[in-house]
Design a protein around this motif. Sequence first.
Motif, PDB file in Angstrom:
ATOM      1  N   PRO A   9       0.839  -1.208   0.000  1.00  0.00           N
ATOM      2  CA  PRO A   9       0.000   0.000   0.000  1.00  0.00           C
ATOM      3  C   PRO A   9       0.869   1.250   0.000  1.00  0.00           C
ATOM      4  O   PRO A   9       2.075   1.191   0.203  1.00  0.00           O
ATOM      5  CB  PRO A   9      -0.790  -0.142   1.303  1.00  0.00           C
ATOM      6  N   PRO A  10       0.247   2.405  -0.203  1.00  0.00           N
ATOM      7  CA  PRO A  10       1.018   3.658  -0.193  1.00  0.00           C
ATOM      8  C   PRO A  10       1.798   3.820   1.106  1.00  0.00           C
ATOM      9  O   PRO A  10       1.394   3.327   2.164  1.00  0.00           O
ATOM     10  CB  PRO A  10      -0.058   4.741  -0.331  1.00  0.00           C
ATOM     11  N   PHE A  11       2.918   4.533   1.013  1.00  0.00           N
ATOM     12  CA  PHE A  11       3.785   4.732   2.176  1.00  0.00           C
ATOM     13  C   PHE A  11       3.009   5.417   3.287  1.00  0.00           C
ATOM     14  O   PHE A  11       2.280   6.391   3.062  1.00  0.00           O
ATOM     15  CB  PHE A  11       4.992   5.578   1.775  1.00  0.00           C
ATOM     16  N   LEU A  12       3.159   4.894   4.497  1.00  0.00           N
ATOM     17  CA  LEU A  12       2.513   5.457   5.679  1.00  0.00           C
ATOM     18  C   LEU A  12       3.588   6.142   6.520  1.00  0.00           C
ATOM     19  O   LEU A  12       4.410   5.476   7.145  1.00  0.00           O
ATOM     20  CB  LEU A  12       1.845   4.342   6.496  1.00  0.00           C
ATOM     21  N   PRO A  13       3.621   7.478   6.546  1.00  0.00           N
ATOM     22  CA  PRO A  13       4.663   8.172   7.326  1.00  0.00           C
ATOM     23  C   PRO A  13       4.403   8.009   8.819  1.00  0.00           C
ATOM     24  O   PRO A  13       3.293   7.662   9.237  1.00  0.00           O
ATOM     25  CB  PRO A  13       4.508   9.632   6.895  1.00  0.00           C
ATOM     26  N   PHE A 308      15.602  -3.251  12.089  1.00  0.00           N
ATOM     27  CA  PHE A 308      14.154  -3.134  12.322  1.00  0.00           C
ATOM     28  C   PHE A 308      13.586  -1.953  11.539  1.00  0.00           C
ATOM     29  O   PHE A 308      12.554  -2.078  10.860  1.00  0.00           O
ATOM     30  CB  PHE A 308      13.870  -2.970  13.813  1.00  0.00           C
ATOM     31  N   LEU A 309      14.251  -0.817  11.626  1.00  0.00           N
ATOM     32  CA  LEU A 309      13.766   0.373  10.919  1.00  0.00           C
ATOM     33  C   LEU A 309      13.723   0.129   9.420  1.00  0.00           C
ATOM     34  O   LEU A 309      12.755   0.502   8.742  1.00  0.00           O
ATOM     35  CB  LEU A 309      14.673   1.567  11.236  1.00  0.00           C
ATOM     36  N   GLU A 310      14.747  -0.508   8.895  1.00  0.00           N
ATOM     37  CA  GLU A 310      14.789  -0.786   7.462  1.00  0.00           C
ATOM     38  C   GLU A 310      13.681  -1.763   7.063  1.00  0.00           C
ATOM     39  O   GLU A 310      13.040  -1.592   6.015  1.00  0.00           O
ATOM     40  CB  GLU A 310      16.155  -1.352   7.077  1.00  0.00           C
ATOM     41  N   GLY A 311      13.445  -2.767   7.897  1.00  0.00           N
ATOM     42  CA  GLY A 311      12.384  -3.719   7.603  1.00  0.00           C
ATOM     43  C   GLY A 311      11.013  -3.072   7.554  1.00  0.00           C
ATOM     44  O   GLY A 311      10.166  -3.430   6.725  1.00  0.00           O
ATOM     45  N   MET A 312      10.783  -2.111   8.433  1.00  0.00           N
ATOM     46  CA  MET A 312       9.511  -1.390   8.418  1.00  0.00           C
ATOM     47  C   MET A 312       9.397  -0.530   7.166  1.00  0.00           C
ATOM     48  O   MET A 312       8.339  -0.480   6.506  1.00  0.00           O
ATOM     49  CB  MET A 312       9.385  -0.527   9.671  1.00  0.00           C
ATOM     50  N   LYS A 313      10.487   0.136   6.791  1.00  0.00           N
ATOM     51  CA  LYS A 313      10.456   0.996   5.602  1.00  0.00           C
ATOM     52  C   LYS A 313      10.205   0.176   4.343  1.00  0.00           C
ATOM     53  O   LYS A 313       9.482   0.612   3.427  1.00  0.00           O
ATOM     54  CB  LYS A 313      11.760   1.777   5.491  1.00  0.00           C
ATOM     55  N   VAL A 314      10.802  -1.021   4.272  1.00  0.00           N
ATOM     56  CA  VAL A 314      10.573  -1.903   3.121  1.00  0.00           C
ATOM     57  C   VAL A 314       9.090  -2.230   2.984  1.00  0.00           C
ATOM     58  O   VAL A 314       8.575  -2.383   1.873  1.00  0.00           O
ATOM     59  CB  VAL A 314      11.412  -3.197   3.271  1.00  0.00           C
ATOM     60  N   ARG A 315       8.405  -2.291   4.098  1.00  0.00           N
ATOM     61  CA  ARG A 315       6.969  -2.592   4.094  1.00  0.00           C
ATOM     62  C   ARG A 315       6.117  -1.332   3.976  1.00  0.00           C
ATOM     63  O   ARG A 315       4.907  -1.375   4.169  1.00  0.00           O
ATOM     64  CB  ARG A 315       6.618  -3.377   5.360  1.00  0.00           C
ATOM     65  N   GLY A 316       6.751  -0.213   3.688  1.00  0.00           N
ATOM     66  CA  GLY A 316       6.009   1.024   3.457  1.00  0.00           C
ATOM     67  C   GLY A 316       5.556   1.728   4.714  1.00  0.00           C
ATOM     68  O   GLY A 316       4.606   2.522   4.686  1.00  0.00           O
ATOM     69  N   ILE A 317       6.238   1.468   5.836  1.00  0.00           N
ATOM     70  CA  ILE A 317       5.861   2.059   7.121  1.00  0.00           C
ATOM     71  C   ILE A 317       6.940   3.052   7.556  1.00  0.00           C
ATOM     72  O   ILE A 317       8.107   2.677   7.718  1.00  0.00           O
ATOM     73  CB  ILE A 317       5.705   0.990   8.220  1.00  0.00           C
ATOM     74  N   GLY A 318       6.582   4.295   7.764  1.00  0.00           N
ATOM     75  CA  GLY A 318       7.515   5.298   8.246  1.00  0.00           C
ATOM     76  C   GLY A 318       7.796   5.099   9.730  1.00  0.00           C
ATOM     77  O   GLY A 318       6.896   4.774  10.514  1.00  0.00           O
TER      78      GLY A 318
END
Length: 385
Positions: A9-13, A308-318
Amino acid sequence: MSAVSTSTPPFLPFTRPSVDERTIAEVGDVLRSGWLTTGPKCQALEAALSDRWGGRPVRLANSGTATLELALRICGVGPGDEVITTPLSWVATANVVLAVGAKPVFVDADPVTRNIDLNLIEKAITPRTRALIPVDLAGLPVDRDRLNALAAKHRLRVVEDAAQSFGSQWNGRPIGSFGDLVSFSFHPNKNLTTGEGGCLVLNNAEEAHRFELLRLQGVARLPGGELEVEAWGAKANMTDIAAAIGLGQLRTIDESTARRRALVQRYFRLWDAALGFDMPPEDLQGHGNWHMFQPLLPRSLAHRRADFLEGMKVRGIGVGVHYPAMHLFSMFRAMGHGSGDFPVAEDIGRRTVTLPLFPAMDDADVQRVCTAVTEVVADLRGARS
């Protein structure tokens, strides 16, 4: 590895300001008016904020950092003085102490509230201590009753760093409506924004006049329009463009605060306790405004926070980190600080992660974040889907 959807889905900041069409139109009106700098909109915002906080004088500036620094100057803090604060904050909290020539003295954090540990403050007070700067981390207020009693006992000024606590309360009283000097930030990631900006709540007309001088080159207007420079001053005034945004934000701040609280309740309901995170204090008294939502990684994964931060960003989560313990930054290490000085703050700063929380989020967004956290933790622990 757990699968990452190919149709993300679209990026969620982790945060996003909400500016409605009425406010956008009002900013357009300011631009068309020809009066862009400090003027009637700033006066209107100062008056509205004063009304919100029981008629106390309120003055605007171009940042919360500026309001903190000018507050210290109003208190007479300068070279040779000490100011007690917490290492768990944005570095501006200590930078303003350095800016006036004083020394920031850090006190460790409370492991429950994550704010400054009030039990440790008295041990840090010396004959050079002039002021306290408590910080309401994520909008959860420091215990104002204990804080103000402590300050009165030692005859210290209090400059509340309430940058994150617009809309928070203490025992039913809005933060800003009582206490000594109270500084708010209106940065874009705050609950109420003016794009950039801040305000200071003062005690009386004399302090308000002093702030007016300090925020604009020390210039005073005499009868007849003549100018006089009475003191050193900064260039820290707010524009009417920014104030127009703030007036629009003020119309919806109570609604948006309620929405934040509802989203956090959903986080707590959906969160998988088996993951081993230390959750934010639940604020059962309703004091906070839920400026941010910040679980702490399990200690076994603290060294994997970047992953962890990178894994969240890969999933479109800010995501964000608010904040590392600032005494470990090189500037403060050069002043003599080091690992082990403030163990609670260091532990929190090492494990904290900031997850999405803003009023425009859908309920489904919370589920999406919780699912992503579970997937990323599984990956880090070597689980196989």
